[in-house]
Write a protein that holds these residues in place. Structure first.
Motif, short mmCIF file in Angstrom:
data_model
loop_
_atom_site.label_atom_id
_atom_site.label_comp_id
_atom_site.label_asym_id
_atom_site.label_seq_id
_atom_site.Cartn_x
_atom_site.Cartn_y
_atom_site.Cartn_z
N ASP A 364 0.85 -1.19 0.00
CA ASP A 364 0.00 0.00 0.00
C ASP A 364 0.89 1.24 0.00
N GLN A 365 0.30 2.36 -0.38
CA GLN A 365 1.09 3.59 -0.49
C GLN A 365 1.03 4.40 0.79
N ASP A 366 2.17 4.89 1.23
CA ASP A 366 2.29 5.81 2.36
C ASP A 366 3.07 7.02 1.86
N ASN A 367 2.43 8.18 1.79
CA ASN A 367 3.13 9.36 1.27
C ASN A 367 2.64 10.63 1.93
N ALA A 368 3.36 11.72 1.70
CA ALA A 368 3.04 13.01 2.31
C ALA A 368 3.70 14.12 1.49
N LEU A 369 3.36 15.35 1.82
CA LEU A 369 3.94 16.52 1.15
C LEU A 369 4.43 17.53 2.18
N ILE A 370 5.67 17.97 2.01
CA ILE A 370 6.17 19.14 2.75
C ILE A 370 6.25 20.29 1.75
N ILE A 371 5.61 21.39 2.08
CA ILE A 371 5.53 22.53 1.16
C ILE A 371 6.27 23.72 1.77
N SER A 372 6.88 24.52 0.93
CA SER A 372 7.60 25.71 1.39
C SER A 372 6.69 26.62 2.22
N ASP A 373 7.27 27.24 3.22
CA ASP A 373 6.50 28.17 4.05
C ASP A 373 6.04 29.40 3.27
#
Length: 614
Positions: A364-373
């Motif tokens: 299964d997929q486990d993912n996330a996003l970190i975006i610039s402040d």
């Protein structure tokens, strides 16, 4: 030989390590056996036997207990009990029969004398669980090399043709120029179309430049005449062995004595990862999600092939994880083409087994996003669309949506960098049950695409805190120890700590996960940024958290259980069954069961050490 002795011999002969003995030696062993009958709840050993004894169970069952009466394990039919080979070591262990039992007993000193010419057999009884497991994994890793696919692949799959050649009348400088123009490292030297030798870039360096020869000297001054060749009907492994033993990097291939082509060491050494590399290349060329979905159907086949070839689970995990990363990157590229460029910098992250490079086909997929402040409120729509496109695309490729919704489509895991800083600060400073659950996922992160510094900044800050937070490490340790390995096997069942039995063993939750958790705890306590389990154990080895010996033992246990899991999944896929982590004990050989019990003992030992440290 009497019928009774013949029956005993046939029974004992099927039990490792007695199966390694020749019949004549086995007969000598069998003649030394004492037969013991025990009533239910009778303690072992009987007073009539020698103090130092080895027991083989013919019928019945035995249990052994700690001084506090904790069940440590059970023995059933065909099991060997070595607890009393050296009774002074296990003086506080109590062993008793669960039911009416028939035992074969051997005086251990006498057995050692009888088998003095068979040290491997005696070593089986003498070695610790850690030593037996290390010996097994050493053989597995050697077999992975020996049973390489190169042995089963003809050399015709590798060699290059036509071969770049040069006339024997040419100069050294002309040869160097031609190699440079073609980008080759060797040339075949011909005399009227007859193969007379070979010249390599190494020959030019060593026999010309280093010796101060003029560059206008004839090429024949530095060539290797009558070089070693290999027949076109040979396999690739033969070619590799020739080049290795002769310390050469180029091997001409001949067909009935005539030059046919050239094979290099690089061609052969790269082959093991070639299918994964080719698959990654095909993924990068795909232009639609449907194309990617079609390519993804090759993943199970790749895992099955690698398992058949004896490839290590570590190698398979890294290959599958790299391919999953390639799918993800291609989907992100497609999304950016559809949505336009990102409004601000971001990093697409993988978590779990993919981040640790331990993934098997279609997890299964486990993912996330970190975006610039620098992100503005209106930018959130672009990142939601990105997350949706990529997650849907991965699902189309067989990577199912995370049941726990740990995906970038969940707004909680699609946040600016400052929010991720707050997440980790809270998890470390206030280790609630939810925080510990998140730690088991998000403390294993890697950047798949985008600005890697976004994650690195968060990770470095987090590691500085975990190194200093003994409270967090203590809570994380306590939570991790909830996953315990079973005690072993009883008949065809998995023996749990409460004495109950299960019909299948969960290799992931009862074997692999406890080691993954321990490795994570050691890494966080030492401030180590590695995410791969084996790499974590290697890097913490010799630190205040883990000795070198203990790290090596855990690596052996991890590799063995991972190998069984990979093989089990591959067998199921080959039989058109859905892969899972459940293994019936009866699917294991007697020897595999013993090695798996050794792996459980290693895990239990390290968990017990961890338990006493917080």
């Amino acid at each position: 030989m009497s019928n009774e002795l013949a029956d005993i011999l046939g029974f004992v002969k099927a039990i490792p390590p007695f199966d390694l003995l020749p019949d004549a030696q086995l007969e000598m062993v069998v003649k030394e056996i004492d037969i013991c009958y025990l009533r239910k709840q009778e303690d072992i050993p009987p007073n009539t036997l020698a103090t130092e004894s080895l027991f083989i169970l013919r019928k019945g069952a035995l249990s052994y207990y700690s001084p506090s009466n904790e069940l440590l394990g059970m023995f059933s039919e065909s099991d060997i009990c070595t607890l009393y080979c050296h009774p002074q070591i296990n003086i506080n262990i109590r062993l008793c029969s669960n039911e009416d039992t028939l035992l074969y007993a051997l005086s251990y000193p006498a057995l050692q004398k009888t088998l003095q010419d068979f040290p491997d057999v005696i070593a089986f009884f003498e070695q610790s669980a850690e030593q037996r497991l290390h010996k097994k994994m050493t053989r597995v890793n050697e077999d992975a090399i020996i049973s390489s696919s190169l042995m089963n692949t003809p050399i015709t799959h590798f060699y290059h043709t036509p071969v770049a050649s040069i006339s024997h009348k040419s100069t050294i400088q002309q040869a160097a120029i031609k190699m440079t123009d073609l980008g080759y490292s060797c040339l075949i030297v011909l005399n009227n179309n007859s193969f007379i030798g070979i010249v390599t870039d190494k020959d030019i360096r060593r026999r010309c430049v280093a010796q101060g020869l003029p560059f206008n000297q004839p090429i024949t001054d530095i060539i290797t005449q009558h070089p070693i060749t290999i027949d076109i009907n040979s396999n690739a492994y033969d070619a590799l062995m020739v080049m290795t033993s002769k310390h050469i990097h180029h091997l001409p291939v001949t067909n009935q004595g005539q030059l046919e082509g050239m094979v290099t060491v690089t061609d052969l050494m790269n082959y093991e990862g070639q299918n994964a590399v080719n698959l990654t290349s095909i993924i990068h060329k795909a232009t639609t999600v449907s194309e990617l979905a079609k390519i993804s159907k090759m993943l199970p086949k790749l895992q099955i092939r690698m398992a058949k070839l004896g490839t290590t689970a570590d190698h398979v995990g890294k290959s599958i994880s790299a391919i999953t990363m390639a799918f993800t990157i291609r989907l992100i590229e497609m999304a950016e083409k559809l949505l336009g460029p990102a409004p601000v910098a971001y990093a697409w992250l993988a978590a779990g087994s993919q981040a640790r490079q331990e993934q098997l086909a279609h997890s299964d997929q486990d993912n996330a996003l970190i975006i610039s402040d620098e992100m503005k409120p209106e930018d959130s729509f672009w990142f939601f669309d990105l997350a949706t496109f990529v997650s849907d695309g991965l699902a189309a490729c067989g990577f199912i949506y995370c049941p726990g919704d740990i995906m970038a489509t969940n707004q909680k895991w699609r946040q600016p960098q400052k929010v991720w800083h707050r997440y980790f600060d809270k998890w470390v400073n206030t280790p609630s049950s939810e925080a510990l659950l998140n730690a088991s996922v998000f403390f294993d992160l890697t950047t798949v695409y985008g600005d890697a510094s976004l994650l690195e900044n968060v990770r470095n800050s987090m590691l500085e805190k975990t190194k200093r937070s003994t409270l967090f490490i203590a809570h994380l340790s306590k939570n991790a120890l909830k996953l315990r390995p079973p005690l072993g096997f009883f008949r065809d069942f998995v023996l749990k700590h409460d004495g109950e039995n299960k019909s299948v063993l969960d290799l992931k939750h009862n074997g692999i996960a406890p080691i993954v958790d321990l490795a994570r705890i050691y890494a966080l306590a030492e401030g180590i940024s590695a995410t791969n389990t084996i790499e974590r154990l290697k890097q913490v080895a010799g630190s205040r958290s883990l000795t070198k010996e203990s790290a090596a033992n855990l690596i052996d246990a991890y590799e063995f259980i991972s190998m069984l899991r990979m093989q089990n999944q591959s067998t199921r896929m080959q039989n058109n069954k859905k892969p899972n982590n459940l293994l019936p004990p009866k699917a294991l050989s007697k020897l595999e069961r013993e090695h798996l019990k050794d792996a459980f003992k290693v895990i239990k030992t390290m968990q017990d050490v961890r338990q006493t440290s917080y």
